[in-house]
Design an enzyme around this catalytic site. Structure first.
Site, PDB file in Angstrom:
ATOM      1  N   GLY A  10      -5.661   1.171 -11.847  1.00 15.12           N
ATOM      2  CA  GLY A  10      -4.372   0.855 -11.237  1.00 15.12           C
ATOM      3  C   GLY A  10      -3.227   1.517 -11.995  1.00 15.12           C
ATOM      4  O   GLY A  10      -3.431   2.187 -13.011  1.00 15.12           O
ATOM      5  N   LEU A  12      -0.703   0.329 -13.880  1.00 16.05           N
ATOM      6  CA  LEU A  12      -0.594  -0.080 -15.279  1.00 16.05           C
ATOM      7  C   LEU A  12      -1.887   0.212 -16.029  1.00 16.05           C
ATOM      8  O   LEU A  12      -1.868   0.651 -17.186  1.00 16.05           O
ATOM      9  CB  LEU A  12      -0.271  -1.582 -15.368  1.00 16.05           C
ATOM     10  CG  LEU A  12      -0.290  -2.183 -16.773  1.00 16.05           C
ATOM     11  CD1 LEU A  12       0.774  -1.548 -17.663  1.00 16.05           C
ATOM     12  CD2 LEU A  12      -0.085  -3.705 -16.717  1.00 16.05           C
ATOM     13  N   ILE A  48     -13.799  -8.677 -10.100  1.00 14.80           N
ATOM     14  CA  ILE A  48     -13.477  -9.918 -10.829  1.00 14.80           C
ATOM     15  C   ILE A  48     -13.744 -11.177 -10.014  1.00 14.80           C
ATOM     16  O   ILE A  48     -13.854 -12.260 -10.585  1.00 14.80           O
ATOM     17  CB  ILE A  48     -12.014  -9.916 -11.356  1.00 14.80           C
ATOM     18  CG1 ILE A  48     -11.007  -9.705 -10.213  1.00 14.80           C
ATOM     19  CG2 ILE A  48     -11.835  -8.885 -12.473  1.00 14.80           C
ATOM     20  CD1 ILE A  48      -9.568 -10.027 -10.593  1.00 14.80           C
ATOM     21  N   THR A  73      -1.893  -7.058  -5.793  1.00 16.52           N
ATOM     22  CA  THR A  73      -0.478  -6.878  -6.141  1.00 16.52           C
ATOM     23  C   THR A  73       0.429  -6.634  -4.929  1.00 16.52           C
ATOM     24  O   THR A  73       1.630  -6.457  -5.103  1.00 16.52           O
ATOM     25  CB  THR A  73      -0.315  -5.688  -7.119  1.00 16.52           C
ATOM     26  OG1 THR A  73      -0.898  -4.522  -6.516  1.00 16.52           O
ATOM     27  CG2 THR A  73      -0.989  -5.963  -8.443  1.00 16.52           C
ATOM     28  N   TYR A 136       1.999 -14.895  -3.861  1.00 12.77           N
ATOM     29  CA  TYR A 136       1.709 -13.987  -4.975  1.00 12.77           C
ATOM     30  C   TYR A 136       2.063 -14.672  -6.304  1.00 12.77           C
ATOM     31  O   TYR A 136       1.229 -14.757  -7.210  1.00 12.77           O
ATOM     32  CB  TYR A 136       2.503 -12.681  -4.822  1.00 12.77           C
ATOM     33  CG  TYR A 136       2.414 -11.782  -6.047  1.00 12.77           C
ATOM     34  CD1 TYR A 136       1.234 -11.120  -6.368  1.00 12.77           C
ATOM     35  CD2 TYR A 136       3.519 -11.618  -6.898  1.00 12.77           C
ATOM     36  CE1 TYR A 136       1.153 -10.307  -7.496  1.00 12.77           C
ATOM     37  CE2 TYR A 136       3.446 -10.806  -8.019  1.00 12.77           C
ATOM     38  CZ  TYR A 136       2.270 -10.154  -8.330  1.00 12.77           C
ATOM     39  OH  TYR A 136       2.185  -9.357  -9.446  1.00 12.77           O
ATOM     40  N   LYS A 140      -0.650 -15.990  -9.141  1.00 14.53           N
ATOM     41  CA  LYS A 140      -0.607 -15.444 -10.503  1.00 14.53           C
ATOM     42  C   LYS A 140      -0.395 -16.589 -11.513  1.00 14.53           C
ATOM     43  O   LYS A 140      -0.957 -16.577 -12.605  1.00 14.53           O
ATOM     44  CB  LYS A 140       0.521 -14.412 -10.643  1.00 14.53           C
ATOM     45  CG  LYS A 140       0.292 -13.108  -9.887  1.00 14.53           C
ATOM     46  CD  LYS A 140      -0.828 -12.245 -10.457  1.00 14.53           C
ATOM     47  CE  LYS A 140      -0.529 -11.671 -11.818  1.00 14.53           C
ATOM     48  NZ  LYS A 140      -1.610 -10.776 -12.299  1.00 14.53           N
TER      49      LYS A 140
HETATM   50  N1  LIG Z   1       3.748  -3.788 -10.022  1.00 17.82           N
HETATM   51  C1  LIG Z   1       4.645  -4.649 -10.471  1.00 17.82           C
HETATM   52  O1  LIG Z   1       5.866  -4.493 -10.242  1.00 17.82           O
HETATM   53  C2  LIG Z   1       4.208  -5.838 -11.300  1.00 17.82           C
HETATM   54  C3  LIG Z   1       5.185  -6.743 -11.746  1.00 17.82           C
HETATM   55  C4  LIG Z   1       4.773  -7.836 -12.523  1.00 17.82           C
HETATM   56  C5  LIG Z   1       3.442  -8.007 -12.854  1.00 17.82           C
HETATM   57  N2  LIG Z   1       2.521  -7.128 -12.393  1.00 17.82           N
HETATM   58  C6  LIG Z   1       1.111  -7.331 -12.754  1.00 17.82           C
HETATM   59  O2  LIG Z   1       0.688  -6.197 -13.497  1.00 17.82           O
HETATM   60  C7  LIG Z   1      -0.706  -5.958 -13.261  1.00 17.82           C
HETATM   61  C8  LIG Z   1      -0.915  -4.499 -12.878  1.00 17.82           C
HETATM   62  O3  LIG Z   1      -0.141  -4.196 -11.737  1.00 17.82           O
HETATM   63  P1  LIG Z   1      -0.148  -2.745 -11.064  1.00 17.82           P
HETATM   64  O4  LIG Z   1       1.187  -2.586 -10.428  1.00 17.82           O
HETATM   65  O5  LIG Z   1      -0.668  -1.741 -12.027  1.00 17.82           O
HETATM   66  O6  LIG Z   1      -1.193  -3.005  -9.896  1.00 17.82           O
HETATM   67  P2  LIG Z   1      -2.217  -2.036  -9.177  1.00 17.82           P
HETATM   68  O7  LIG Z   1      -1.795  -0.603  -9.314  1.00 17.82           O
HETATM   69  O8  LIG Z   1      -2.390  -2.617  -7.815  1.00 17.82           O
HETATM   70  O9  LIG Z   1      -3.546  -2.235 -10.043  1.00 17.82           O
HETATM   71  C9  LIG Z   1      -4.379  -3.347  -9.894  1.00 17.82           C
HETATM   72  C10 LIG Z   1      -5.807  -2.868  -9.935  1.00 17.82           C
HETATM   73  O10 LIG Z   1      -6.669  -4.001  -9.769  1.00 17.82           O
HETATM   74  C11 LIG Z   1      -7.697  -3.624  -8.873  1.00 17.82           C
HETATM   75  N3  LIG Z   1      -8.325  -4.770  -8.229  1.00 17.82           N
HETATM   76  C12 LIG Z   1      -7.942  -5.401  -7.087  1.00 17.82           C
HETATM   77  N4  LIG Z   1      -8.839  -6.349  -6.753  1.00 17.82           N
HETATM   78  C13 LIG Z   1      -9.816  -6.320  -7.702  1.00 17.82           C
HETATM   79  C14 LIG Z   1     -11.021  -7.030  -7.890  1.00 17.82           C
HETATM   80  N5  LIG Z   1     -11.412  -7.975  -7.033  1.00 17.82           N
HETATM   81  N6  LIG Z   1     -11.791  -6.741  -8.963  1.00 17.82           N
HETATM   82  C15 LIG Z   1     -11.400  -5.778  -9.846  1.00 17.82           C
HETATM   83  N7  LIG Z   1     -10.275  -5.047  -9.713  1.00 17.82           N
HETATM   84  C16 LIG Z   1      -9.492  -5.318  -8.644  1.00 17.82           C
HETATM   85  C17 LIG Z   1      -6.983  -2.726  -7.875  1.00 17.82           C
HETATM   86  O11 LIG Z   1      -7.914  -1.996  -7.097  1.00 17.82           O
HETATM   87  P3  LIG Z   1      -7.496  -1.617  -5.564  1.00 17.82           P
HETATM   88  O12 LIG Z   1      -6.313  -0.723  -5.662  1.00 17.82           O
HETATM   89  O13 LIG Z   1      -8.735  -0.919  -5.070  1.00 17.82           O
HETATM   90  O14 LIG Z   1      -7.193  -2.905  -4.875  1.00 17.82           O
HETATM   91  C18 LIG Z   1      -6.146  -1.867  -8.815  1.00 17.82           C
HETATM   92  O15 LIG Z   1      -6.875  -0.768  -9.323  1.00 17.82           O
HETATM   93  C19 LIG Z   1      -1.133  -6.955 -12.190  1.00 17.82           C
HETATM   94  O16 LIG Z   1      -1.778  -8.026 -12.813  1.00 17.82           O
HETATM   95  C20 LIG Z   1       0.185  -7.412 -11.563  1.00 17.82           C
HETATM   96  O17 LIG Z   1       0.094  -8.715 -11.047  1.00 17.82           O
HETATM   97  C21 LIG Z   1       2.857  -6.038 -11.620  1.00 17.82           C
END
Ligand SMILES: NC(=O)c1ccc[n+]([C@@H]2O[C@H](COP(=O)([O-])OP(=O)(O)OC[C@H]3O[C@@H](n4cnc5c(N)ncnc54)[C@H](OP(=O)(O)O)[C@@H]3O)[C@@H](O)[C@H]2O)c1
Length: 294
Positions: A10, A12, A48, A73, A136, A140
């Site tokens: 992903g 991050l 997961i 997300t 969401y 979380k």
């Molecule tokens: N983006 C933001 O602005 C933001 C803000 C605050 C907190 N966060 C938190 O930061 C973290 C990273 O966010 P990000 O923006 O990097 O998100 P992201 O790009 O969507 O990355 C999340 C990853 O988790 C994978 N995933 C989804 N379902 C899964 C499963 N069942 N088993 C294993 N992996 C799975 C996704 O795969 P797929 O793409 O194939 O679904 C993706 O590769 C998350 O925990 C999010 O809640 C994000």
């Protein structure tokens, strides 16, 4: 240190793995898949939501720590399908935390500003009361609770408004839209702290080697509205042909209620004398430079 990362493909996750490796960690990348067109280092499938998958991958690799970044997300997607939000963000985290707790593995769970309702109108500390407005945020928060309940050596790291070169983010979307639009209407009455995934990844890497387990707010410093962020992004990207216009959130078509003010004060880091995150404007400039070299 052996560190397993969930959601390693992903936005991050990719920067997290790079920061951990740069710090000398042996990194085990896991994810459920890889986005079309993305070029990523070798990784191991681990869903997961499937306890057997989590237990077998973790026991095979015997990590000292797990950085749990995987999540559902898509905020509006979570609103439309709350059961799926809970399956991935609550049950998925439950599985990871249970394995960490049972095997004395350090766990760092990446959480969100959306656990707050935004009515405080001053920066939220780690000790403020949570009250999520959306599925969401609620799912979380459920992940935070199971992490704290099942795994003694845990970090809960709340962040906000992430942007990075390895995923879809607000600044990237602004730059892409500006290629074809002369005008962009952007929400001007929601305030938060934009955060570069590289800066968050570096801070997480430092935190997990500390014995001071607990809850941390980690964002770039300062705050702005989406409108401010869009304007600054286009200025830094050298776009002069697109006008950014302010609109209220009430006119933006979304099924999700979002906090109007979700600035996170880094109180835990401040108390430890370790709050040294760069201002969001500096972080944004870094992102634009990295984007140009991609
Ligand atoms: N983006 C933001 O602005 C933001 C803000 C605050 C907190 N966060 C938190 O930061 C973290 C990273 O966010 P990000 O923006 O990097 O998100 P992201 O790009 O969507 O990355 C999340 C990853 O988790 C994978 N995933 C989804 N379902 C899964 C499963 N069942 N088993 C294993 N992996 C799975 C996704 O795969 P797929 O793409 O194939 O679904 C993706 O590769 C998350 O925990 C999010 O809640 C994000």
């Amino acid at each position: 240190m052996r560190v397993l990362v969930t959601g390693a493909n992903g936005m991050l996750g990719i920067d997290l793995c790079a920061a951990l490796e740069a710090a000398g960690c042996h990194v085990i990348r896991t994810d459920v898949g890889v986005r079309e067109g993305a070029v990523v280092p070798p990784w191991e499938p681990m869903n997961i939501t499937d306890m057997q998958s989590v237990a077998s991958v973790v026991l095979k690799h015997q990590p000292d720590a797990i950085v749990h970044s995987a999540a559902y997300t898509d905020v509006d997607g979570c609103t439309r399908d709350p059961d799926l939000a809970y399956r991935i963000n609550a049950l998925g985290t439950w599985n990871v935390a249970a394995v960490c707790g049972a095997h004395n593995i350090i766990m760092a769970y990446i959480s969100t500003d959306f656990v707050f309702d935004g009515t405080k109108n001053a920066p939220y500390t780690e000790f403020d009361t949570v009250n999520p407005l959306s599925p969401y945020g609620a799912s979380k928060l459920a992940g935070e609770k199971v992490t704290a309940q099942l795994c003694r050596k845990h970090f809960i790291i709340r962040t906000s408004w992430l942007f990075g070169v390895h995923g879809k983010s607000f600044p990237g979307t602004m730059i892409n839209l500006a290629k074809t639009r002369s005008e962009l209407n952007i929400v001007c009455d929601q305030t938060g702290s934009p955060t570069h995934t590289v800066d968050l990844a570096n801070t997480v890497t430092h935190l997990i080697t500390s014995p001071l387990y607990g809850t941390y707010h980690v964002t770039n410093s300062g705050h702005c509205t989406w409108f401010d962020l869009a304007k600054r992004t286009l200025e830094l990207a050298g776009v002069t042909t697109t006008e950014v216009k302010p609109i209220p959130a009430s006119t933006w078509p979304s099924p999700t209620v979002r906090p109007t003010y979700s600035v996170l004060r880094h109180f835990s880091l401040e108390l430890q004398g370790k709050d040294n995150l760069a201002p969001w404007e500096v972080a944004l400039e870094h992102y634009i430079t990295l984007r140009g070299t991609e």
